[in-house]
Design a protein around this motif. Structure first.
Motif, PDB file in Angstrom:
ATOM      1  N   THR A   1      29.496  18.396  13.206  1.00  0.00           N
ATOM      2  CA  THR A   1      29.711  17.659  11.900  1.00  0.00           C
ATOM      3  C   THR A   1      29.689  15.889  12.367  1.00  0.00           C
ATOM      4  N   LEU A   2      30.235  15.772  13.465  1.00  0.00           N
ATOM      5  CA  LEU A   2      29.958  14.163  13.748  1.00  0.00           C
ATOM      6  C   LEU A   2      28.643  13.836  14.279  1.00  0.00           C
ATOM      7  N   GLY A   3      27.883  15.060  14.636  1.00  0.00           N
ATOM      8  CA  GLY A   3      26.406  14.804  15.018  1.00  0.00           C
ATOM      9  C   GLY A   3      25.642  14.721  13.706  1.00  0.00           C
TER      10      GLY A   3
ATOM     11  N   VAL B   1      23.327  11.473  12.449  1.00  0.00           N
ATOM     12  CA  VAL B   1      21.944  11.679  12.209  1.00  0.00           C
ATOM     13  C   VAL B   1      21.789  11.098  10.740  1.00  0.00           C
ATOM     14  N   ALA B   2      22.582  11.641   9.676  1.00  0.00           N
ATOM     15  CA  ALA B   2      22.373  11.099   8.228  1.00  0.00           C
ATOM     16  C   ALA B   2      22.495   9.440   8.301  1.00  0.00           C
ATOM     17  N   TRP B   3      23.559   8.817   9.064  1.00  0.00           N
ATOM     18  CA  TRP B   3      23.562   7.496   9.227  1.00  0.00           C
ATOM     19  C   TRP B   3      22.231   6.907   9.563  1.00  0.00           C
ATOM     20  N   ILE B   4      21.668   7.285  10.422  1.00  0.00           N
ATOM     21  CA  ILE B   4      20.546   6.685  11.151  1.00  0.00           C
ATOM     22  C   ILE B   4      19.177   6.943  10.232  1.00  0.00           C
ATOM     23  N   LEU B   5      19.154   8.112   9.566  1.00  0.00           N
ATOM     24  CA  LEU B   5      18.136   8.271   8.728  1.00  0.00           C
ATOM     25  C   LEU B   5      18.320   7.445   7.370  1.00  0.00           C
ATOM     26  N   TRP B   6      19.417   7.694   6.631  1.00  0.00           N
ATOM     27  CA  TRP B   6      19.835   6.648   5.392  1.00  0.00           C
ATOM     28  C   TRP B   6      20.413   5.209   5.309  1.00  0.00           C
ATOM     29  N   ARG B   7      21.027   5.187   6.376  1.00  0.00           N
ATOM     30  CA  ARG B   7      21.689   3.597   6.491  1.00  0.00           C
ATOM     31  C   ARG B   7      20.881   2.649   7.324  1.00  0.00           C
TER      32      ARG B   7
END
Length: 144
Positions: free
Chosen positions: A117-119, A123-129
């Protein structure tokens, strides 16, 4: 209130000491990230530069002058985000290190789920933020 881009140095000695300590810890984690797969490097140096901007302009400049991470920190501060190649490497390292840790490092399903979940959040943070440098520069370029 300070103007955009202006450094606000803490007035109290204790405050400056706290920011320097925090910044040094971030530099240490960033340096560790150079050799430990999956541990971010640039993010910790961005954090260190931010902490040093509140305590020691000299140490802030030291971070910004580092050959490997200085340009990345300056780009991030300028709103350019990360180069596409760095995003690919960061996401790949996150997926590999979290996947291996979850598969081989722990026996408890709850801990495995937490790692995955943390991974996924990382990944989501890097992709979208985190903006992609090339995309930001293309948007800033005047139409021909």
């Amino acid at each position: 209130m300070a103007a955009p881009g202006e450094t606000i140095v803490s007035r109290s000695r204790l405050g400056r000491a706290g920011w320097v300590t925090f910044g040094c810890g971030a530099v240490g984690l960033g340096a560790l990230g150079i050799v430990v797969p999956g541990l971010p490097t640039t993010g910790f140096f961005v954090l260190a530069a931010w902490a040093f901007s509140r305590s020691s302009p000299r140490l802030e400049q030291w971070v910004l002058d580092r050959p490997g991470v200085g340009p990345l920190v300056r780009d991030y501060r300028a709103g350019l985000g990360m180069p596409r190649r760095a995003k690919v490497v960061a996401i790949t390292m996150l997926v590999v290190s979290c996947g291996l840790s979850a598969a081989l490092g722990v026996d408890r399903p709850a801990v495995r789920l937490a790692i995955v979940t943390l991974g996924a959040v990382g990944v989501a943070w890097i992709l979208w933020r985190v903006p992609t440098r090339e995309t930001v520069l293309a948007r800033r370029r005047p139409p021909s």
